[in-house]
Design a protein around this motif. Structure first.
Motif, PDB file in Angstrom:
ATOM      1  N   ILE A  11      -5.890 -26.987  11.891  1.00 16.35           N
ATOM      2  CA  ILE A  11      -4.742 -26.371  12.557  1.00 16.35           C
ATOM      3  C   ILE A  11      -4.426 -27.121  13.844  1.00 16.35           C
ATOM      4  O   ILE A  11      -3.251 -27.391  14.163  1.00 16.35           O
ATOM      5  CB  ILE A  11      -5.007 -24.883  12.836  1.00 16.35           C
ATOM      6  CG1 ILE A  11      -5.088 -24.088  11.527  1.00 16.35           C
ATOM      7  CG2 ILE A  11      -3.937 -24.302  13.757  1.00 16.35           C
ATOM      8  CD1 ILE A  11      -3.797 -23.994  10.779  1.00 16.35           C
ATOM      9  N   VAL A  12      -5.456 -27.466  14.617  1.00 17.07           N
ATOM     10  CA  VAL A  12      -5.260 -28.170  15.881  1.00 17.07           C
ATOM     11  C   VAL A  12      -4.601 -29.527  15.639  1.00 17.07           C
ATOM     12  O   VAL A  12      -3.662 -29.918  16.355  1.00 17.07           O
ATOM     13  CB  VAL A  12      -6.613 -28.330  16.619  1.00 17.07           C
ATOM     14  CG1 VAL A  12      -6.488 -29.348  17.755  1.00 17.07           C
ATOM     15  CG2 VAL A  12      -7.074 -26.983  17.172  1.00 17.07           C
ATOM     16  N   MET A  29      -5.330 -24.375  24.532  1.00 15.00           N
ATOM     17  CA  MET A  29      -4.415 -23.244  24.414  1.00 15.00           C
ATOM     18  C   MET A  29      -4.851 -22.293  23.301  1.00 15.00           C
ATOM     19  O   MET A  29      -4.697 -21.062  23.431  1.00 15.00           O
ATOM     20  CB  MET A  29      -2.992 -23.742  24.151  1.00 15.00           C
ATOM     21  CG  MET A  29      -1.936 -22.649  24.260  1.00 15.00           C
ATOM     22  SD  MET A  29      -1.818 -21.955  25.936  1.00 15.00           S
ATOM     23  CE  MET A  29      -0.819 -23.214  26.730  1.00 15.00           C
ATOM     24  N   LEU A  30      -5.410 -22.837  22.234  1.00 12.65           N
ATOM     25  CA  LEU A  30      -5.891 -21.984  21.141  1.00 12.65           C
ATOM     26  C   LEU A  30      -6.976 -21.039  21.646  1.00 12.65           C
ATOM     27  O   LEU A  30      -6.958 -19.824  21.358  1.00 12.65           O
ATOM     28  CB  LEU A  30      -6.422 -22.855  20.001  1.00 12.65           C
ATOM     29  CG  LEU A  30      -7.109 -22.126  18.838  1.00 12.65           C
ATOM     30  CD1 LEU A  30      -6.137 -21.184  18.141  1.00 12.65           C
ATOM     31  CD2 LEU A  30      -7.703 -23.121  17.853  1.00 12.65           C
ATOM     32  N   ILE A  31      -7.920 -21.561  22.407  1.00 10.44           N
ATOM     33  CA  ILE A  31      -8.999 -20.720  22.937  1.00 10.44           C
ATOM     34  C   ILE A  31      -8.449 -19.723  23.949  1.00 10.44           C
ATOM     35  O   ILE A  31      -8.862 -18.553  23.982  1.00 10.44           O
ATOM     36  CB  ILE A  31     -10.094 -21.598  23.568  1.00 10.44           C
ATOM     37  CG1 ILE A  31     -10.792 -22.437  22.488  1.00 10.44           C
ATOM     38  CG2 ILE A  31     -11.120 -20.749  24.308  1.00 10.44           C
ATOM     39  CD1 ILE A  31     -11.787 -23.434  23.022  1.00 10.44           C
ATOM     40  N   ALA A  32      -7.485 -20.158  24.774  1.00 13.45           N
ATOM     41  CA  ALA A  32      -6.909 -19.247  25.771  1.00 13.45           C
ATOM     42  C   ALA A  32      -6.208 -18.070  25.105  1.00 13.45           C
ATOM     43  O   ALA A  32      -6.355 -16.919  25.540  1.00 13.45           O
ATOM     44  CB  ALA A  32      -5.933 -20.015  26.664  1.00 13.45           C
ATOM     45  N   ASN A  79       3.545 -19.583  20.583  1.00 10.31           N
ATOM     46  CA  ASN A  79       3.975 -18.744  19.466  1.00 10.31           C
ATOM     47  C   ASN A  79       3.377 -19.233  18.149  1.00 10.31           C
ATOM     48  O   ASN A  79       2.940 -18.417  17.318  1.00 10.31           O
ATOM     49  CB  ASN A  79       5.498 -18.730  19.381  1.00 10.31           C
ATOM     50  CG  ASN A  79       6.125 -17.850  20.455  1.00 10.31           C
ATOM     51  OD1 ASN A  79       5.587 -16.802  20.800  1.00 10.31           O
ATOM     52  ND2 ASN A  79       7.264 -18.278  20.997  1.00 10.31           N
ATOM     53  N   ASP A  80       3.331 -20.560  17.947  1.00  6.04           N
ATOM     54  CA  ASP A  80       2.738 -21.087  16.712  1.00  6.04           C
ATOM     55  C   ASP A  80       1.242 -20.791  16.648  1.00  6.04           C
ATOM     56  O   ASP A  80       0.713 -20.426  15.591  1.00  6.04           O
ATOM     57  CB  ASP A  80       2.975 -22.598  16.627  1.00  6.04           C
ATOM     58  CG  ASP A  80       4.401 -22.946  16.233  1.00  6.04           C
ATOM     59  OD1 ASP A  80       5.151 -22.007  15.883  1.00  6.04           O
ATOM     60  OD2 ASP A  80       4.765 -24.138  16.283  1.00  6.04           O
ATOM     61  N   GLU A  84      -0.859 -18.486  13.875  1.00  4.94           N
ATOM     62  CA  GLU A  84      -2.013 -18.982  13.125  1.00  4.94           C
ATOM     63  C   GLU A  84      -3.229 -18.082  13.326  1.00  4.94           C
ATOM     64  O   GLU A  84      -3.971 -17.796  12.383  1.00  4.94           O
ATOM     65  CB  GLU A  84      -2.344 -20.421  13.553  1.00  4.94           C
ATOM     66  CG  GLU A  84      -1.287 -21.453  13.175  1.00  4.94           C
ATOM     67  CD  GLU A  84      -1.195 -21.674  11.670  1.00  4.94           C
ATOM     68  OE1 GLU A  84      -2.082 -21.213  10.930  1.00  4.94           O
ATOM     69  OE2 GLU A  84      -0.206 -22.301  11.234  1.00  4.94           O
ATOM     70  N   LEU A  85      -3.442 -17.633  14.550  1.00  5.15           N
ATOM     71  CA  LEU A  85      -4.559 -16.735  14.815  1.00  5.15           C
ATOM     72  C   LEU A  85      -4.409 -15.437  14.029  1.00  5.15           C
ATOM     73  O   LEU A  85      -5.379 -14.922  13.456  1.00  5.15           O
ATOM     74  CB  LEU A  85      -4.644 -16.425  16.307  1.00  5.15           C
ATOM     75  CG  LEU A  85      -5.240 -17.518  17.207  1.00  5.15           C
ATOM     76  CD1 LEU A  85      -5.041 -17.164  18.679  1.00  5.15           C
ATOM     77  CD2 LEU A  85      -6.729 -17.710  16.907  1.00  5.15           C
TER      78      LEU A  85
END
Length: 294
Positions: A11-12, A29-32, A79-80, A84-85
Motif C-alpha cells: 500500500i505504501v 502518515m500511515l502510522i499517524a 483520505n486515501d 485503506e486502513l
C-alpha cells in the motif's frame, strides 16, 4: 513503532507513486492516521511542510498556512490512507486517550500534545500483529480506550471502573472510583509523575487505590501495636493519694516511727545513767521494758 506487514508495504509503495511521495513520508502518515483511529492525525515530516494536523471531514492544518497546494496534497494522501486502513481493519477501532507530555519531547520540544496510540489495541492487516497487544489482565475484557506515551501503556475499562497501566514489565490495575477519565499526562524533569484528567480536573495517578500488581493484590500493612496510654497528672495524683491512705502503709510508717522513739529513749536513758541520775539497776529495768516493745 508498529511494523508494516507485506500488505502494508505494498500500500505504501502504491500510494507513494500515486502522490509523488517517498515511502518514508507515506509510512509516517500511515502510522499517524492509524494512531488517530483512522480519522485524524498529527504529523511532522518535511514532505508535508513539517508539523500539521488532519481530521477527516474537518480541518487540515499545515505549517505554511497559505500554501493551498500543500494543504490539498495532505488532504488527498490522508483520505486515501484512511480508506485503506478502513478496508484492512479486522476489528473496530477503539477509543483513545489524549495524552500530554510536559517538559519532555514528543515529536517536538517543550510542551507538546499528541494523540496517544488508541489503535494499538485494534487489528489491522497493514501492520504486523503486536505480540504484546492485549497486555492487561484477561478478566478485564475489552477496554474502552487504550494509549501509550513514553514507554507507558494505558487501558481504561470504564464499565468496571478499572485502569490498567504498564510500566516496563509491571502491570498495575487501579480502581478509578467515580472518575471519568479522558486523558493522561506525564510531568518530566526533577521527578516523573503520571496524572490523568477527569470531571474533577487533573488528578495524580498515585491517588487511586491499587487493585493488583502483576495479578497479585497488595498486602495491607500490619498495624503497629498500640502504645500504652500515658497516665495523666490527675490520675497520678489520685494514685498517690490512694497510696497515702493505704492501711498497711500507715501501719508500717507508725511502726517505724515507734521503733525510732524507743531507740531514742534508750539513748537518753544511757546518758542519764552515765551522769549518775539513775542507777544501773534502774537503767536495766527500763531497757528490758523498752526492748520488749520492739
Amino acid at each position: 513503532m508498529p511494523q508494516l506487514s507485506p500488505a502494508g508495504n505494498e500500500i505504501v509503495q502504491r500510494l507513494g507513486q500515486r502522490h509523488g511521495l517517498s515511502t518514508d513520508a507515506v509510512t509516517h502518515m500511515l502510522i499517524a492516521i492509524h494512531n488517530g483511529n483512522g480519522s485524524m492525525a498529527q504529523f511532522n515530516h518535511p514532505e508535508f511542510g513539517g508539523c500539521g494536523q488532519w481530521m477527516r471531514g474537518g480541518m487540515t492544518m499545515v505549517s505554511d498556512l497559505f500554501n493551498y497546494q500543500l494543504k490539498s496534497r495532505v488532504e488527498n494522501i490522508c483520505n486515501d490512507i484512511a480508506n485503506e486502513l478502513a478496508n484492512h481493519q479486522t476489528s473496530p477501532f477503539q477509543g483513545s486517550f489524549q495524552s500530554q507530555s510536559q517538559g519532555g519531547q514528543s515529536q517536538g520540544s517543550g510542551n507538546t500534545q499528541s494523540q496517544a496510540s488508541g489503535a494499538m489495541g485494534s487489528n489491522n492487516s497493514l501492520f504486523v500483529p503486536d505480540p504484546d497487544q492485549n497486555w492487561w489482565p484477561e478478566e478485564l475484557g475489552v477496554p474502552n480506550a487504550t494509549g501509550a506515551q513514553n514507554n507507558i501503556r494505558y487501558a481504561y475499562f470504564s464499565w468496571s471502573r478499572r485502569l490498567a497501566v504498564k510500566t516496563g514489565s509491571d502491570v498495575w490495575v487501579y480502581d478509578t472510583l467515580d472518575h471519568q477519565i479522558g486523558g493522561f499526562g506525564q510531568q518530566q524533569g526533577g521527578g516523573s509523575s503520571i496524572t490523568f484528567t477527569s470531571q474533577y480536573g487533573t488528578v495524580n495517578l498515585a491517588s487511586l487505590p491499587v487493585v493488583s500488581r502483576n495479578g497479585v493484590a497488595p498486602v495491607p500493612p500490619t498495624p503497629a501495636p498500640a502504645a500504652p496510654a500515658a497516665a495523666s497528672p490527675a490520675s497520678e495524683t489520685a494514685s498517690n493519694n490512694m497510696a497515702a491512705l493505704s492501711p498497711s502503709d500507715n501501719g508500717n510508717r507508725q511502726e517505724a516511727s515507734g521503733n525510732d522513739g524507743i531507740l531514742g529513749t534508750l539513748e537518753r536513758l544511757g546518758a542519764l545513767k552515765e551522769k549518775g541520775y539513775i542507777s544501773d539497776q534502774e537503767f536495766e529495768e527500763k531497757k528490758r521494758d523498752l526492748l520488749s516493745r520492739l
